[in-house]
Design an enzyme around this catalytic site. Structure first.
Site, PDB file in Angstrom:
ATOM      1  N   GLU A  34       0.844  -1.194   0.000  1.00  0.00           N
ATOM      2  CA  GLU A  34       0.000   0.000   0.000  1.00  0.00           C
ATOM      3  C   GLU A  34       0.884   1.250   0.000  1.00  0.00           C
ATOM      4  O   GLU A  34       1.810   1.361   0.791  1.00  0.00           O
ATOM      5  CB  GLU A  34      -0.909  -0.030   1.242  1.00  0.00           C
ATOM      6  CG  GLU A  34      -1.572   1.269   1.624  1.00  0.00           C
ATOM      7  CD  GLU A  34      -2.521   1.855   0.567  1.00  0.00           C
ATOM      8  OE1 GLU A  34      -3.299   1.114  -0.029  1.00  0.00           O
ATOM      9  OE2 GLU A  34      -2.434   3.088   0.336  1.00  0.00           O
ATOM     10  N   GLN A  35       0.534   2.191  -0.862  1.00  0.00           N
ATOM     11  CA  GLN A  35       1.367   3.398  -0.985  1.00  0.00           C
ATOM     12  C   GLN A  35       1.323   4.303   0.251  1.00  0.00           C
ATOM     13  O   GLN A  35       2.297   4.994   0.548  1.00  0.00           O
ATOM     14  CB  GLN A  35       0.944   4.214  -2.207  1.00  0.00           C
ATOM     15  CG  GLN A  35      -0.458   4.800  -2.106  1.00  0.00           C
ATOM     16  CD  GLN A  35      -0.851   5.646  -3.323  1.00  0.00           C
ATOM     17  OE1 GLN A  35      -0.087   5.778  -4.262  1.00  0.00           O
ATOM     18  NE2 GLN A  35      -2.039   6.201  -3.297  1.00  0.00           N
ATOM     19  N   ARG A 108     -16.344   5.117   5.812  1.00  0.00           N
ATOM     20  CA  ARG A 108     -15.379   4.267   5.099  1.00  0.00           C
ATOM     21  C   ARG A 108     -14.271   3.794   6.016  1.00  0.00           C
ATOM     22  O   ARG A 108     -13.788   2.662   5.903  1.00  0.00           O
ATOM     23  CB  ARG A 108     -14.772   5.024   3.910  1.00  0.00           C
ATOM     24  CG  ARG A 108     -15.766   5.403   2.849  1.00  0.00           C
ATOM     25  CD  ARG A 108     -15.108   6.241   1.782  1.00  0.00           C
ATOM     26  NE  ARG A 108     -14.399   5.415   0.855  1.00  0.00           N
ATOM     27  CZ  ARG A 108     -14.871   5.020  -0.341  1.00  0.00           C
ATOM     28  NH1 ARG A 108     -16.048   5.434  -0.745  1.00  0.00           N
ATOM     29  NH2 ARG A 108     -14.182   4.248  -1.114  1.00  0.00           N
ATOM     30  N   TYR A 217     -27.309  10.053   3.805  1.00  0.00           N
ATOM     31  CA  TYR A 217     -27.667   8.932   4.685  1.00  0.00           C
ATOM     32  C   TYR A 217     -26.778   9.010   5.910  1.00  0.00           C
ATOM     33  O   TYR A 217     -25.740   9.678   5.895  1.00  0.00           O
ATOM     34  CB  TYR A 217     -27.513   7.582   3.958  1.00  0.00           C
ATOM     35  CG  TYR A 217     -26.178   7.374   3.265  1.00  0.00           C
ATOM     36  CD1 TYR A 217     -25.071   6.892   3.949  1.00  0.00           C
ATOM     37  CD2 TYR A 217     -26.016   7.669   1.911  1.00  0.00           C
ATOM     38  CE1 TYR A 217     -23.841   6.696   3.311  1.00  0.00           C
ATOM     39  CE2 TYR A 217     -24.792   7.487   1.266  1.00  0.00           C
ATOM     40  CZ  TYR A 217     -23.714   6.994   1.975  1.00  0.00           C
ATOM     41  OH  TYR A 217     -22.500   6.822   1.343  1.00  0.00           O
ATOM     42  N   ASP A 295     -11.794  -0.693  -8.655  1.00  0.00           N
ATOM     43  CA  ASP A 295     -11.715   0.496  -9.509  1.00  0.00           C
ATOM     44  C   ASP A 295     -10.555   0.415 -10.498  1.00  0.00           C
ATOM     45  O   ASP A 295     -10.568   1.117 -11.517  1.00  0.00           O
ATOM     46  CB  ASP A 295     -11.530   1.756  -8.655  1.00  0.00           C
ATOM     47  CG  ASP A 295     -12.849   2.305  -8.130  1.00  0.00           C
ATOM     48  OD1 ASP A 295     -13.867   1.600  -8.249  1.00  0.00           O
ATOM     49  OD2 ASP A 295     -12.857   3.430  -7.607  1.00  0.00           O
TER      50      ASP A 295
END
Ligand SMILES: Cc1cc2nc3c(=O)[nH]c(=O)nc-3n(C[C@H](O)[C@H](O)[C@H](O)COP(=O)(O)OP(=O)(O)OC[C@H]3O[C@@H](n4cnc5c(N)ncnc54)[C@H](O)[C@@H]3O)c2cc1C
Length: 399
Positions: A34-35, A108, A217, A295
């Site tokens: 992971e960067q 998230r 929401y 993605d």
């Protein structure tokens, strides 16, 4: 090869971590590069429909995600200027009854943390930070992930889960050519205790209007509200989660919209803006023992709220395919791509098609808006739009 492969994953987002956890639970060795220098997600919401929560339950995260999430009773549509309201679909018990699993909204960071800690529980040193991928070498039986540090990490299989600007995708298939949609998405998180009581209804809401729409929401057991406001404008083209704008600029974009929308915007501490771009669906995701997920290979507009859910489904199906043919990773990756590509690409084109529905020019005129809503949002039409998504079972679909 008779051993289960060692899988190298670029990117510890929701897709990369779901793949890592699914693979570790199937007995594979996994390392994730992971960067970022620390593992954290942006302050924004993400909706995970039943087809995604089904996977998270299968991975043993059912209790953890129930405790972190907010579960809406349903979704409603509202008209941009008058605030008139129509039911969109029921969720809550209805989602569980119909699809077997709940529809949850998350901060998230909470969902990311639940996945990361499960990965670390399964393999404490699986996630490598400060490890930016700059390319890959896909030839032969030991593909390599090239890092900015100069190191090349080799494994039996390499997965590019490094998001919309994927370095692995570019190494395999060359630079992409995203097209700006002419829309920007404003997003912000609001503390629920700052909102008047009439804005605390336990539903998710989609406001529709000429040239824009708004989705909001709650998150984190209802403590926070997530706001996403999409507006058609052509002067901002940066595709990033962390580009900040101002409350005044956001208010200006929603001039003339209902007072409820303007109340939300006034209560956002820092609104961020993301230029929405589209990419043509990809014809291939895989080369030899290197493949893509999430993605990196099917970035989508957020208008069906399915991008992260597709990345979660991808990760789980990838592990199922590798587990079904551990001695033949190339065949396993072909099966993975065959199982996933059509569905993910249908989300890409379907989400782009929602612009016309949510931003229709007929919504500017009150009488035409009434007729448009009656014509386009009958319960059976809404069901046809979403049923094929929510009913998909990544744990059992043929691979
Ligand atoms: C405004 C907005 C709202 C959305 N709402 C929803 C929603 O409600 N529901 C939903 O399902 N989807 C939603 N989406 C889509 C969703 O956010 C994405 O589809 C999802 O995050 C994709 O997950 P991913 O793991 O593939 O990529 P990402 O989440 O982008 O993760 C990629 C990871 O790779 C890392 N990385 C990147 N480059 C490198 C590199 N070179 N080397 C190493 N690591 C790298 C990144 O730091 C990151 O950790 C929304 C999107 C937007 C823009």
């Amino acid at each position: 090869m008779t051993q289960k492969p060692h899988v190298i994953i670029a990117g510890a987002g929701l897709g990369g971590l779901t793949a890592a956890l699914s693979l570790l639970q199937s007995g594979f060795d996994v390392d994730v590069f992971e960067q970022a220098s620390e593992l954290k997600e942006v302050g924004a919401g993400v909706q995970i429909s039943a087809n995604g929560t089904r996977v998270l339950h299968a991975l043993g995260l059912g209790d953890a995600i129930r405790a972190l999430s907010w579960e809406p009773r349903g979704k409603e549509l509202r008209l941009w200027n008058t605030g008139e309201t129509w039911p969109m679909f029921d969720l809550g018990a209805e989602s569980v009854e119909r699809y077997g699993f709940p529809y949850y909204m998350f901060h998230r960071a909470d969902l990311h943390e639940a996945l990361a800690s499960a990965v670390r529980h399964a393999k404490p040193d699986a996630i490598h930070l400060n490890a930016k991928a700059v390319g890959c070498d896909s030839a032969g039986s030991r593909p390599g992930l090239r890092l900015e540090s100069g190191a090349t990490i080799r494994g039996d299989v390499l997965v590019g889960a490094d998001g919309v600007h994927s370095a692995v995708r570019q190494a395999l298939f060359g630079p992409d050519q995203p097209k700006f949609t002419g829309c920007i998405a404003w997003r912000g998180v609001i503390r629920a205790d700052r909102l008047p009581s009439h804005l605390l209804r336990p539903v998710g809401t989609n406001w529709v209007g000429p040239g824009g729409h708004v989705v909001h929401y709650f998150l984190r057991r209802g403590e926070l509200l997530n706001f996403v406001g999409v507006r058609e404008r052509s002067d901002w083209q940066v595709e990033s989660w962390i580009a900040a704008g101002t409350v005044d600029e956001c208010l200006e974009d929603f001039a003339g919209w209902h007072e409820d929308i303007r109340t939300f915007i006034r209560n956002i501490e820092t609104p961020y803006k993301w230029a929405l771009k589209v990419r043509e669906p990809m014809a291939r995701w895989t080369q030899g023992r290197v493949t893509l997920l999430g993605d990196a290979c099917h970035s989508t507009l957020p208008f069906m709220a399915q991008g992260a859910v597709m990345a979660i489904e991808d990760g789980f199906i990838l592990a199922r395919c590798l587990a079904a043919a551990p001695g033949d990773p190339e065949a396993a990756l072909k099966r993975y791509e065959a199982a996933r590509r059509e569905r993910a690409n249908k989300v890409v084109t379907g989400s782009a098609g929602m612009i016309d529905l949510f931003h229709n020019s007929e919504l500017a005129d009150h009488a035409k808006a009434q007729a448009f809503m009656a014509r386009q949002f009958q319960p059976e039409q809404t069901r046809a739009r979403y049923e094929w998504l929510f009913s998909y079972d990544a744990t059992r679909v043929a691979v």
